[in-house]
Design an enzyme around this catalytic site. Sequence first.
Site, PDB file in Angstrom:
ATOM      1  N   ARG A 106       0.848  -1.193   0.000  1.00 23.55           N
ATOM      2  CA  ARG A 106       0.000   0.000   0.000  1.00 23.55           C
ATOM      3  C   ARG A 106       0.878   1.234   0.000  1.00 23.55           C
ATOM      4  NH1 ARG A 106      -4.551   0.377   4.516  1.00 23.55           N
ATOM      5  NH2 ARG A 106      -2.763   0.517   5.888  1.00 23.55           N
ATOM      6  N   THR A 110      -1.416   7.458  -0.466  1.00 26.91           N
ATOM      7  CA  THR A 110      -2.718   7.294  -1.155  1.00 26.91           C
ATOM      8  C   THR A 110      -3.477   6.069  -0.655  1.00 26.91           C
ATOM      9  OG1 THR A 110      -1.776   5.869  -2.868  1.00 26.91           O
ATOM     10  CG2 THR A 110      -1.684   8.258  -3.258  1.00 26.91           C
ATOM     11  N   ASP A 211       0.578  -3.747  12.462  1.00 23.98           N
ATOM     12  CA  ASP A 211       1.029  -4.088  11.109  1.00 23.98           C
ATOM     13  C   ASP A 211       1.309  -5.595  11.033  1.00 23.98           C
ATOM     14  OD1 ASP A 211       2.733  -2.390   8.617  1.00 23.98           O
ATOM     15  OD2 ASP A 211       2.816  -4.572   8.810  1.00 23.98           O
ATOM     16  N   ASP A 214       4.842  -6.576   9.617  1.00 26.41           N
ATOM     17  CA  ASP A 214       5.932  -6.278  10.559  1.00 26.41           C
ATOM     18  C   ASP A 214       5.896  -7.225  11.757  1.00 26.41           C
ATOM     19  OD1 ASP A 214       6.962  -4.262   9.023  1.00 26.41           O
ATOM     20  OD2 ASP A 214       6.021  -2.635  10.145  1.00 26.41           O
TER      21      ASP A 214
HETATM   22  C1  PRP Z   1      -1.135  -4.817   4.364  1.00 29.12           C
HETATM   23  C2  PRP Z   1      -1.975  -6.064   4.428  1.00 29.12           C
HETATM   24  C3  PRP Z   1      -2.792  -5.982   3.177  1.00 29.12           C
HETATM   25  C4  PRP Z   1      -3.016  -4.499   3.046  1.00 29.12           C
HETATM   26  C5  PRP Z   1      -4.397  -4.211   3.504  1.00 29.12           C
HETATM   27  O1  PRP Z   1      -0.089  -4.973   3.507  1.00 29.12           O
HETATM   28  O2  PRP Z   1      -1.248  -7.239   4.515  1.00 29.12           O
HETATM   29  O3  PRP Z   1      -2.154  -6.507   2.032  1.00 29.12           O
HETATM   30  O4  PRP Z   1      -2.070  -3.849   3.898  1.00 29.12           O
HETATM   31  O5  PRP Z   1      -4.713  -2.900   3.292  1.00 29.12           O
HETATM   32  P1  PRP Z   1      -5.832  -2.452   2.268  1.00 29.12           P
HETATM   33  O6  PRP Z   1      -7.025  -3.301   2.524  1.00 29.12           O
HETATM   34  O7  PRP Z   1      -6.051  -1.020   2.657  1.00 29.12           O
HETATM   35  O8  PRP Z   1      -5.304  -2.577   0.885  1.00 29.12           O
HETATM   36  P2  PRP Z   1       1.077  -3.865   3.347  1.00 29.12           P
HETATM   37  O9  PRP Z   1       0.753  -2.935   2.248  1.00 29.12           O
HETATM   38  O10 PRP Z   1       1.340  -3.254   4.680  1.00 29.12           O
HETATM   39  O11 PRP Z   1       2.289  -4.719   2.861  1.00 29.12           O
HETATM   40  P3  PRP Z   1       3.138  -5.825   3.622  1.00 29.12           P
HETATM   41  O12 PRP Z   1       2.210  -6.990   3.904  1.00 29.12           O
HETATM   42  O13 PRP Z   1       4.184  -6.172   2.625  1.00 29.12           O
HETATM   43  O14 PRP Z   1       3.706  -5.236   4.874  1.00 29.12           O
HETATM   44  N1  URA Z   2      -2.269  -3.510   7.134  1.00 24.98           N
HETATM   45  C1  URA Z   2      -1.913  -3.974   8.348  1.00 24.98           C
HETATM   46  O1  URA Z   2      -0.957  -4.722   8.466  1.00 24.98           O
HETATM   47  N2  URA Z   2      -2.634  -3.586   9.410  1.00 24.98           N
HETATM   48  C2  URA Z   2      -3.688  -2.776   9.315  1.00 24.98           C
HETATM   49  O2  URA Z   2      -4.331  -2.451  10.338  1.00 24.98           O
HETATM   50  C3  URA Z   2      -4.050  -2.293   8.035  1.00 24.98           C
HETATM   51  C4  URA Z   2      -3.316  -2.686   6.954  1.00 24.98           C
END
Ligand code: PRP
Ligand code: URA
Length: 220
Positions: A106, A110, A211, A214
Site C-alpha cells: 500500500r 494514497t 502491522d 511487521d
Molecule cells: C497490508 C496487508 C494488506 C493491506 C491491507 O499490507 O497485509 O495486504 O495492507 O490494506 P488495504 O485493505 O487497505 O489494501 P502492506 O501494504 O502493509 O504490505 P506488507 O504486507 O508487505 O507489509
Molecule cells: N495492514 C496492516 O498490516 N494492518 C492494518 O491495520 C491495516 C493494513
Amino acid sequence: MSYSKNVHVSQHPLVRHKLSLLRDTATEPKKFRELIREISMLLGYEATNDLLTIETDVRTPLAIAKGCELADRIGLVPILRAGLGMVEGIWELMPGAEVWHIGLYRDHNTLQPVQYYNKLPVTPTVQVCLVLDPMLATGGSAVATIDILKKWGAKRIKFVGIIAAPEGIKLLSEAHPDVDIYLSAVDDHLTPHPIAESDPPQGYIVPGLGDAGDRQFGTG
Ligand code: PRP
Ligand code: URA
C-alpha cells in the site's frame, strides 16, 4: 452490524481465543506466526466447506467403502508479505493445492495498492482460488488481487482474512459480489489521516493488531 450473506465471520471459540492472543501487543513474532498459522487453518476449514467432490470407492481392509475426493484444483494466493504466513496452515489441509504469490504494497500516502510481483502463468491452472491476507483494511489490495485473478480466468474465488474493517468489506463486496469473504473478526474503523506527529499512520484497522507484516517478520 449485519453483512450480506457472502461475509462469514467465524464464531468458533478457538478462533476467538487465538485472535485475542494475536491482537495482544505483547505477543512476540514467533508466537504471532504460530497463531496466524493456526487461525488460518481453522478459517480454511470453514472456507472450504462447499468445495465440490467426486465420489470414489475406497478399499478398506474389510470391504469397499464409499469415499470422495476433491473435484477442483485449488490455488492458494497469498498477498505478499503478510499473506505468506497464512499459507502453511491451509496448505496442510490441502497439500495438493498450488500456491501463486501476488506482491502488493500500500502506498503510504494514497493507500492505493502498488503491484510488484505476479508470476501467474498465461492460462489458469486452478478452478478455485483462496486469496489469503490477514488484513482487509480499505480493501484496495484484495480488490486489486481479485481483479488480477479474474483477468487470469479464475472462475471461483474466495477471500480468507483475519481482521477486516467495515470499509474493506464494503469495497470488496461491491467490487466482487460473487466472492465469499471468511474472517475471524470485523473491527470498528480505520485510523484517519494523522494530524499530530504522535498520531498513528493512516488506514490502520482499529482495534486491529497493528502491522501484520511487521509483526510476523519482526520488521516493525
Ligand atoms: C497490508 C496487508 C494488506 C493491506 C491491507 O499490507 O497485509 O495486504 O495492507 O490494506 P488495504 O485493505 O487497505 O489494501 P502492506 O501494504 O502493509 O504490505 P506488507 O504486507 O508487505 O507489509
Ligand atoms: N495492514 C496492516 O498490516 N494492518 C492494518 O491495520 C491495516 C493494513
